[in-house]
Motif scaffolding. Structure first.
Motif, PDB file in Angstrom:
ATOM      1  N   TRP A  73      -3.898  -1.728  -8.495  1.00  0.00           N
ATOM      2  CA  TRP A  73      -3.692  -0.839  -6.681  1.00  0.00           C
ATOM      3  C   TRP A  73      -3.350   0.683  -7.827  1.00  0.00           C
ATOM      4  O   TRP A  73      -3.477   1.219  -6.470  1.00  0.00           O
ATOM      5  N   ILE A 100      -9.435   9.967  -1.073  1.00  0.00           N
ATOM      6  CA  ILE A 100      -8.753   9.338  -0.208  1.00  0.00           C
ATOM      7  C   ILE A 100      -8.775  10.740   0.359  1.00  0.00           C
ATOM      8  O   ILE A 100      -9.117  10.645   1.695  1.00  0.00           O
ATOM      9  N   CYS A 101      -7.937  11.937  -0.216  1.00  0.00           N
ATOM     10  CA  CYS A 101      -8.205  13.140   0.540  1.00  0.00           C
ATOM     11  C   CYS A 101      -9.489  14.263   0.672  1.00  0.00           C
ATOM     12  O   CYS A 101      -9.249  14.832   2.000  1.00  0.00           O
ATOM     13  N   VAL A 148      -5.309   2.595  -4.332  1.00  0.00           N
ATOM     14  CA  VAL A 148      -4.755   3.373  -2.675  1.00  0.00           C
ATOM     15  C   VAL A 148      -5.390   4.767  -3.105  1.00  0.00           C
ATOM     16  O   VAL A 148      -5.309   5.459  -2.194  1.00  0.00           O
ATOM     17  N   ARG A 164       1.073  -1.091   0.077  1.00  0.00           N
ATOM     18  CA  ARG A 164      -0.269   0.096  -0.014  1.00  0.00           C
ATOM     19  C   ARG A 164       0.977   0.934  -0.108  1.00  0.00           C
ATOM     20  O   ARG A 164       0.759   1.680  -0.367  1.00  0.00           O
ATOM     21  N   GLY A 219     -11.092   6.894  -1.389  1.00  0.00           N
ATOM     22  CA  GLY A 219     -11.307   6.221  -0.284  1.00  0.00           C
ATOM     23  C   GLY A 219     -12.892   6.277   0.378  1.00  0.00           C
ATOM     24  O   GLY A 219     -14.106   6.392  -0.848  1.00  0.00           O
ATOM     25  N   SER A 252       1.342   3.770  -2.747  1.00  0.00           N
ATOM     26  CA  SER A 252       0.671   4.948  -3.129  1.00  0.00           C
ATOM     27  C   SER A 252       0.901   6.413  -2.936  1.00  0.00           C
ATOM     28  O   SER A 252       0.852   7.510  -3.394  1.00  0.00           O
ATOM     29  N   GLU A 289     -12.812   6.629   4.631  1.00  0.00           N
ATOM     30  CA  GLU A 289     -11.712   5.307   4.956  1.00  0.00           C
ATOM     31  C   GLU A 289     -10.988   5.059   3.610  1.00  0.00           C
ATOM     32  O   GLU A 289     -11.263   5.226   2.554  1.00  0.00           O
ATOM     33  N   GLN A 290      -9.641   4.685   3.679  1.00  0.00           N
ATOM     34  CA  GLN A 290      -9.167   3.802   3.133  1.00  0.00           C
ATOM     35  C   GLN A 290      -9.614   2.291   2.463  1.00  0.00           C
ATOM     36  O   GLN A 290     -10.126   1.965   3.271  1.00  0.00           O
ATOM     37  N   SER A 291      -9.619   2.522   0.954  1.00  0.00           N
ATOM     38  CA  SER A 291     -10.719   1.636   0.584  1.00  0.00           C
ATOM     39  C   SER A 291      -9.733  -0.070   0.818  1.00  0.00           C
ATOM     40  O   SER A 291      -8.841   0.496   1.003  1.00  0.00           O
ATOM     41  N   LYS A 292     -10.481  -0.619   0.239  1.00  0.00           N
ATOM     42  CA  LYS A 292      -9.937  -1.815   0.842  1.00  0.00           C
ATOM     43  C   LYS A 292      -9.021  -2.639  -0.914  1.00  0.00           C
ATOM     44  O   LYS A 292      -9.497  -2.387  -1.932  1.00  0.00           O
TER      45      LYS A 292
END
Length: 355
Positions: A137, A179-180, A165, A104, A168, A108, A191-194
Protein backbone atom coordinates in the motif's frame (compact mmCIF):
# COMPACT_ATOMS: atom_id res chain seq x y z
CA UNK A 1 17.70 -21.23 -39.99
CA UNK A 2 15.50 -23.79 -38.23
CA UNK A 3 12.56 -25.84 -39.55
CA UNK A 4 9.73 -26.47 -37.10
CA UNK A 5 6.27 -27.98 -37.34
CA UNK A 6 3.44 -25.47 -37.58
CA UNK A 7 0.16 -25.93 -35.66
CA UNK A 8 -1.31 -27.31 -38.90
CA UNK A 9 1.37 -29.97 -39.20
CA UNK A 10 3.41 -28.39 -41.99
CA UNK A 11 7.04 -27.28 -41.74
CA UNK A 12 7.92 -23.63 -41.26
CA UNK A 13 11.32 -21.99 -41.41
CA UNK A 14 12.39 -19.78 -38.52
CA UNK A 15 15.38 -17.47 -38.58
CA UNK A 16 17.57 -17.94 -35.46
CA UNK A 17 18.09 -14.17 -35.30
CA UNK A 18 14.34 -13.62 -35.21
CA UNK A 19 13.99 -16.13 -32.37
CA UNK A 20 16.69 -14.34 -30.38
CA UNK A 21 15.10 -10.95 -31.04
CA UNK A 22 11.68 -12.22 -29.99
CA UNK A 23 12.92 -13.81 -26.76
CA UNK A 24 14.93 -10.76 -25.70
CA UNK A 25 11.96 -8.48 -26.35
CA UNK A 26 9.69 -10.38 -23.97
CA UNK A 27 8.79 -8.74 -20.65
CA UNK A 28 10.51 -9.05 -17.30
CA UNK A 29 7.78 -9.08 -14.64
CA UNK A 30 8.55 -8.28 -11.00
CA UNK A 31 6.16 -8.86 -8.10
CA UNK A 32 7.08 -7.01 -4.90
CA UNK A 33 5.89 -7.49 -1.34
CA UNK A 34 6.56 -5.96 2.07
CA UNK A 35 10.16 -7.21 2.09
CA UNK A 36 10.97 -4.95 -0.87
CA UNK A 37 9.79 -1.83 0.97
CA UNK A 38 11.84 -2.82 4.02
CA UNK A 39 14.88 -3.23 1.76
CA UNK A 40 14.20 0.18 0.20
CA UNK A 41 14.28 2.04 3.54
CA UNK A 42 16.29 -0.15 5.93
CA UNK A 43 17.13 2.88 8.08
CA UNK A 44 13.81 4.63 7.72
CA UNK A 45 12.23 6.97 5.18
CA UNK A 46 13.12 10.59 4.52
CA UNK A 47 11.99 11.50 8.03
CA UNK A 48 13.37 8.42 9.76
CA UNK A 49 10.03 6.59 9.81
CA UNK A 50 10.46 2.82 9.51
CA UNK A 51 8.53 0.50 7.26
CA UNK A 52 6.56 -1.96 9.30
CA UNK A 53 6.07 -5.62 8.53
CA UNK A 54 2.70 -7.26 9.04
CA UNK A 55 4.08 -9.21 12.00
CA UNK A 56 3.75 -7.01 15.09
CA UNK A 57 2.07 -4.22 13.11
CA UNK A 58 -0.67 -3.73 15.73
CA UNK A 59 1.86 -3.00 18.45
CA UNK A 60 4.17 -0.89 16.27
CA UNK A 61 1.23 1.45 15.59
CA UNK A 62 0.17 1.45 19.25
CA UNK A 63 -3.21 -0.06 18.43
CA UNK A 64 -3.24 -2.97 20.86
CA UNK A 65 -5.90 -1.22 22.94
CA UNK A 66 -8.39 -1.66 20.09
CA UNK A 67 -8.42 -5.38 20.78
CA UNK A 68 -9.21 -5.06 24.49
CA UNK A 69 -12.19 -7.21 25.35
CA UNK A 70 -12.16 -9.02 21.99
CA UNK A 71 -11.59 -12.76 22.07
CA UNK A 72 -9.68 -13.85 18.97
CA UNK A 73 -9.25 -17.43 17.84
CA UNK A 74 -5.94 -16.65 16.15
CA UNK A 75 -2.81 -16.55 18.29
CA UNK A 76 -0.91 -14.85 15.47
CA UNK A 77 0.60 -11.38 15.90
CA UNK A 78 0.25 -10.75 12.16
CA UNK A 79 -2.22 -8.00 11.31
CA UNK A 80 -3.35 -9.95 8.24
CA UNK A 81 -4.59 -12.79 10.45
CA UNK A 82 -6.08 -10.45 13.06
CA UNK A 83 -7.82 -8.18 10.54
CA UNK A 84 -9.13 -11.13 8.55
CA UNK A 85 -10.77 -12.66 11.62
CA UNK A 86 -12.24 -9.35 12.79
CA UNK A 87 -13.66 -8.54 9.34
CA UNK A 88 -15.08 -12.04 8.85
CA UNK A 89 -16.90 -11.98 12.19
CA UNK A 90 -19.05 -8.98 11.24
CA UNK A 91 -19.20 -8.05 14.94
CA UNK A 92 -16.39 -5.50 15.17
CA UNK A 93 -17.01 -3.03 12.35
CA UNK A 94 -15.88 -0.02 14.41
CA UNK A 95 -12.55 -1.68 15.26
CA UNK A 96 -12.06 -2.75 11.66
CA UNK A 97 -12.66 0.85 10.50
CA UNK A 98 -10.15 2.20 13.03
CA UNK A 99 -7.55 -0.30 11.83
CA UNK A 100 -8.15 0.68 8.21
CA UNK A 101 -7.82 4.39 9.01
CA UNK A 102 -4.61 3.80 10.98
CA UNK A 103 -3.11 1.70 8.20
CA UNK A 104 -3.90 4.31 5.54
CA UNK A 105 -2.54 7.16 7.68
CA UNK A 106 0.64 5.27 8.55
CA UNK A 107 1.56 4.47 4.97
CA UNK A 108 0.48 7.85 3.58
CA UNK A 109 3.13 9.55 5.70
CA UNK A 110 6.06 7.59 4.25
CA UNK A 111 8.43 9.63 2.03
CA UNK A 112 11.24 8.26 -0.07
CA UNK A 113 14.76 9.33 1.08
CA UNK A 114 16.74 11.86 -0.96
CA UNK A 115 19.42 9.31 -1.84
CA UNK A 116 18.64 6.54 -4.31
CA UNK A 117 16.91 3.52 -2.82
CA UNK A 118 16.49 -0.10 -3.89
CA UNK A 119 13.19 0.94 -5.47
CA UNK A 120 14.99 3.51 -7.65
CA UNK A 121 17.45 0.87 -8.85
CA UNK A 122 14.61 -1.58 -9.47
CA UNK A 123 12.68 0.92 -11.59
CA UNK A 124 15.74 2.11 -13.50
CA UNK A 125 16.92 -1.45 -14.07
CA UNK A 126 13.86 -2.23 -16.20
CA UNK A 127 12.32 -0.71 -19.33
CA UNK A 128 8.92 0.09 -20.82
CA UNK A 129 8.34 -3.50 -21.99
CA UNK A 130 8.53 -4.67 -18.35
CA UNK A 131 6.13 -4.43 -15.41
CA UNK A 132 6.39 -4.15 -11.62
CA UNK A 133 3.32 -5.34 -9.70
CA UNK A 134 3.25 -4.38 -6.02
CA UNK A 135 1.21 -5.91 -3.21
CA UNK A 136 2.17 -2.97 -0.97
CA UNK A 137 0.00 0.00 0.00
CA UNK A 138 2.90 2.39 0.63
CA UNK A 139 3.81 5.19 -1.81
CA UNK A 140 7.58 4.54 -2.04
CA UNK A 141 7.62 2.58 -5.31
CA UNK A 142 5.41 5.19 -6.95
CA UNK A 143 7.64 7.99 -5.64
CA UNK A 144 10.74 6.23 -7.00
CA UNK A 145 9.06 5.69 -10.39
CA UNK A 146 7.99 9.36 -10.55
CA UNK A 147 11.43 10.79 -9.85
CA UNK A 148 13.12 8.30 -12.21
CA UNK A 149 11.64 10.32 -15.08
CA UNK A 150 14.43 12.81 -14.42
CA UNK A 151 16.76 10.22 -15.97
CA UNK A 152 14.61 8.51 -18.62
CA UNK A 153 11.04 7.99 -19.75
CA UNK A 154 11.91 4.41 -20.72
CA UNK A 155 10.55 3.02 -17.47
CA UNK A 156 8.52 -0.08 -16.59
CA UNK A 157 4.79 0.00 -16.03
CA UNK A 158 3.81 -0.18 -12.36
CA UNK A 159 0.56 -1.47 -10.87
CA UNK A 160 -0.64 -1.92 -7.29
CA UNK A 161 -2.54 -5.16 -6.80
CA UNK A 162 -3.99 -4.19 -3.41
CA UNK A 163 -4.20 -0.45 -4.09
CA UNK A 164 -1.81 2.35 -3.11
CA UNK A 165 -2.16 5.37 -0.83
CA UNK A 166 -0.40 7.55 -3.44
CA UNK A 167 -3.06 7.04 -6.10
CA UNK A 168 -6.44 8.59 -6.67
CA UNK A 169 -9.18 7.72 -9.15
CA UNK A 170 -12.01 9.35 -11.07
CA UNK A 171 -14.72 6.72 -11.37
CA UNK A 172 -16.72 8.83 -13.79
CA UNK A 173 -13.97 9.18 -16.41
CA UNK A 174 -12.01 6.06 -15.44
CA UNK A 175 -8.79 7.94 -14.82
CA UNK A 176 -6.00 7.30 -12.30
CA UNK A 177 -3.35 9.71 -11.03
CA UNK A 178 -1.54 11.06 -7.98
CA UNK A 179 -4.00 11.61 -5.15
CA UNK A 180 -3.15 15.31 -4.99
CA UNK A 181 -4.07 15.88 -8.68
CA UNK A 182 -7.33 16.37 -10.53
CA UNK A 183 -8.92 14.31 -13.28
CA UNK A 184 -7.62 15.48 -16.65
CA UNK A 185 -11.10 15.07 -18.20
CA UNK A 186 -13.62 16.53 -15.72
CA UNK A 187 -11.22 18.57 -13.59
CA UNK A 188 -12.58 17.17 -10.32
CA UNK A 189 -10.18 16.13 -7.53
CA UNK A 190 -9.29 12.45 -7.53
CA UNK A 191 -10.91 10.25 -4.90
CA UNK A 192 -8.66 8.12 -2.73
CA UNK A 193 -8.23 4.76 -4.42
CA UNK A 194 -9.41 1.68 -2.58
CA UNK A 195 -7.03 -0.34 -0.44
CA UNK A 196 -7.66 -4.07 -0.45
CA UNK A 197 -7.25 -5.11 3.16
CA UNK A 198 -6.08 -8.56 4.28
CA UNK A 199 -9.11 -10.82 4.29
CA UNK A 200 -9.05 -14.41 3.09
CA UNK A 201 -11.80 -14.02 0.50
CA UNK A 202 -10.57 -11.09 -1.57
CA UNK A 203 -12.54 -9.80 -4.52
CA UNK A 204 -10.29 -8.40 -7.21
CA UNK A 205 -13.22 -7.44 -9.45
CA UNK A 206 -15.09 -4.90 -7.28
CA UNK A 207 -12.70 -1.98 -7.72
CA UNK A 208 -11.95 -0.40 -11.08
CA UNK A 209 -8.26 0.22 -10.48
CA UNK A 210 -7.47 -3.12 -8.80
CA UNK A 211 -9.31 -5.07 -11.48
CA UNK A 212 -7.32 -3.29 -14.20
CA UNK A 213 -4.04 -3.81 -12.31
CA UNK A 214 -4.57 -7.58 -12.31
CA UNK A 215 -5.49 -7.55 -16.01
CA UNK A 216 -2.27 -5.76 -16.87
CA UNK A 217 -0.24 -8.16 -14.76
CA UNK A 218 -1.96 -11.14 -16.39
CA UNK A 219 -1.18 -9.84 -19.88
CA UNK A 220 2.51 -9.29 -19.10
CA UNK A 221 3.07 -12.45 -17.05
CA UNK A 222 1.67 -14.71 -19.77
CA UNK A 223 4.34 -13.38 -22.15
CA UNK A 224 7.16 -12.93 -19.65
CA UNK A 225 10.61 -14.38 -20.23
CA UNK A 226 11.68 -13.57 -16.68
CA UNK A 227 9.67 -13.50 -13.45
CA UNK A 228 11.16 -12.00 -10.29
CA UNK A 229 9.54 -12.22 -6.85
CA UNK A 230 11.00 -9.59 -4.51
CA UNK A 231 10.18 -9.72 -0.80
CA UNK A 232 6.76 -11.29 -1.27
CA UNK A 233 6.04 -14.08 1.21
CA UNK A 234 2.87 -15.45 -0.41
CA UNK A 235 0.86 -15.33 2.85
CA UNK A 236 -2.10 -17.66 3.38
CA UNK A 237 -4.49 -14.68 3.25
CA UNK A 238 -3.36 -14.19 -0.38
CA UNK A 239 -4.50 -17.57 -1.74
CA UNK A 240 -6.67 -15.85 -4.34
CA UNK A 241 -3.65 -13.85 -5.50
CA UNK A 242 -1.49 -16.96 -5.74
CA UNK A 243 -4.16 -18.70 -7.78
CA UNK A 244 -4.27 -15.77 -10.20
CA UNK A 245 -0.49 -15.73 -10.52
CA UNK A 246 -0.44 -19.48 -11.22
CA UNK A 247 -3.13 -19.08 -13.85
CA UNK A 248 -1.23 -16.29 -15.61
CA UNK A 249 2.16 -18.06 -15.47
CA UNK A 250 0.67 -21.41 -16.45
CA UNK A 251 1.99 -24.93 -15.74
CA UNK A 252 5.72 -24.99 -15.02
CA UNK A 253 6.13 -27.65 -17.73
CA UNK A 254 5.11 -24.99 -20.24
CA UNK A 255 7.90 -22.70 -18.98
CA UNK A 256 10.99 -24.67 -19.94
CA UNK A 257 12.91 -21.66 -21.25
CA UNK A 258 11.78 -19.00 -18.79
CA UNK A 259 13.65 -17.98 -15.64
CA UNK A 260 12.43 -17.24 -12.12
CA UNK A 261 14.38 -15.19 -9.58
CA UNK A 262 13.57 -14.78 -5.92
CA UNK A 263 15.00 -11.83 -3.98
CA UNK A 264 14.46 -12.61 -0.32
CA UNK A 265 16.33 -13.12 2.94
CA UNK A 266 14.64 -16.47 3.65
CA UNK A 267 16.58 -19.75 3.18
CA UNK A 268 16.71 -21.01 -0.40
CA UNK A 269 15.03 -24.32 0.46
CA UNK A 270 12.05 -22.52 1.98
CA UNK A 271 11.72 -20.24 -1.05
CA UNK A 272 11.96 -23.15 -3.46
CA UNK A 273 9.18 -24.96 -1.60
CA UNK A 274 6.96 -21.86 -1.64
CA UNK A 275 7.33 -21.29 -5.38
CA UNK A 276 7.78 -24.89 -6.60
CA UNK A 277 4.58 -24.78 -8.69
CA UNK A 278 6.11 -22.00 -10.79
CA UNK A 279 9.61 -23.39 -11.33
CA UNK A 280 10.65 -25.76 -14.09
CA UNK A 281 13.66 -27.90 -13.22
CA UNK A 282 16.71 -25.75 -12.43
CA UNK A 283 15.40 -22.51 -13.96
CA UNK A 284 15.46 -20.85 -10.58
CA UNK A 285 17.79 -18.53 -8.70
CA UNK A 286 17.68 -16.92 -5.26
CA UNK A 287 19.57 -13.96 -3.86
CA UNK A 288 19.13 -11.87 -0.73
CA UNK A 289 19.52 -8.49 -2.45
CA UNK A 290 18.59 -6.68 -5.66
CA UNK A 291 22.17 -5.92 -6.64
CA UNK A 292 23.01 -9.60 -7.13
CA UNK A 293 19.91 -10.19 -9.25
CA UNK A 294 19.75 -9.97 -13.06
CA UNK A 295 18.20 -6.51 -12.74
CA UNK A 296 20.99 -5.20 -10.52
CA UNK A 297 23.81 -6.82 -12.49
CA UNK A 298 22.46 -6.13 -15.99
CA UNK A 299 20.21 -3.05 -15.70
CA UNK A 300 17.92 -2.34 -18.67
CA UNK A 301 19.13 -5.56 -20.33
CA UNK A 302 18.06 -8.28 -17.88
CA UNK A 303 16.27 -10.41 -20.49
CA UNK A 304 18.93 -9.81 -23.11
CA UNK A 305 21.76 -10.73 -20.75
CA UNK A 306 19.98 -13.82 -19.47
CA UNK A 307 19.37 -15.08 -23.01
CA UNK A 308 23.05 -14.52 -23.85
CA UNK A 309 24.16 -16.46 -20.79
CA UNK A 310 21.78 -19.41 -21.08
CA UNK A 311 21.07 -19.74 -24.80
CA UNK A 312 24.23 -18.35 -26.40
CA UNK A 313 26.62 -19.60 -23.66
CA UNK A 314 28.22 -16.17 -23.30
CA UNK A 315 30.23 -15.19 -20.24
CA UNK A 316 28.85 -11.98 -18.74
CA UNK A 317 30.52 -9.18 -16.82
CA UNK A 318 28.46 -8.77 -13.66
CA UNK A 319 30.65 -5.91 -12.44
CA UNK A 320 29.14 -3.37 -14.83
CA UNK A 321 25.77 -3.15 -13.11
CA UNK A 322 24.42 -1.14 -10.19
CA UNK A 323 26.21 -0.87 -6.88
CA UNK A 324 24.99 0.13 -3.43
CA UNK A 325 25.49 3.83 -2.81
CA UNK A 326 25.67 4.95 -6.44
CA UNK A 327 24.76 8.58 -6.98
CA UNK A 328 22.18 9.75 -9.49
CA UNK A 329 25.01 11.15 -11.64
CA UNK A 330 26.72 7.74 -11.71
CA UNK A 331 23.46 6.05 -12.65
CA UNK A 332 22.86 8.56 -15.43
CA UNK A 333 26.34 7.96 -16.84
CA UNK A 334 25.86 4.19 -16.74
CA UNK A 335 22.43 4.17 -18.35
CA UNK A 336 22.90 6.93 -20.96
CA UNK A 337 24.41 4.73 -23.71
CA UNK A 338 21.77 2.05 -23.10
CA UNK A 339 18.96 4.60 -23.29
CA UNK A 340 20.41 6.15 -26.45
CA UNK A 341 20.75 2.71 -28.04
CA UNK A 342 17.10 1.93 -27.41
CA UNK A 343 15.95 5.33 -28.66
CA UNK A 344 17.66 4.89 -32.03
CA UNK A 345 16.98 1.16 -32.30
CA UNK A 346 14.40 0.13 -34.85
CA UNK A 347 13.16 -3.04 -33.19
CA UNK A 348 16.31 -5.12 -33.59
CA UNK A 349 18.42 -6.72 -30.86
CA UNK A 350 19.71 -4.09 -28.45
CA UNK A 351 23.35 -3.51 -27.62
CA UNK A 352 24.43 -5.52 -24.58
CA UNK A 353 27.42 -4.05 -22.71
CA UNK A 354 27.56 -6.95 -20.24
CA UNK A 355 29.11 -9.53 -22.59
Amino acid sequence: MKRLKSPGGGLITINAHEIEKSMKARPHVVVVGAGATIAAIPHGDKNGKKASVMQGFIDSLGLRHLLNGISLRTTSDNIEDIYSELAASGEHDAVVQELENAIREYFSELEIPVELTVYDFLVLGLTKKDLIASFNWDPLLYQAWSRSHRITSNLPQIVFLHGCVALGICKKDKRVGPICHRCEVCGEPFEQSKLLFPIREKNYQDDMYIQNAWKRLDSKLRRAYMFTIFGYSAPKTDQAALDLLKNSWGPNTDRKLEEIEIIDIKPEEELENTWSDFVFSHHFKTTDNLFDSSIGRYPQRSCEATFERLMNAEFLDAEKGFNIGMSIEEVKAKLSPLIEDEERNEGDVLHNPYI
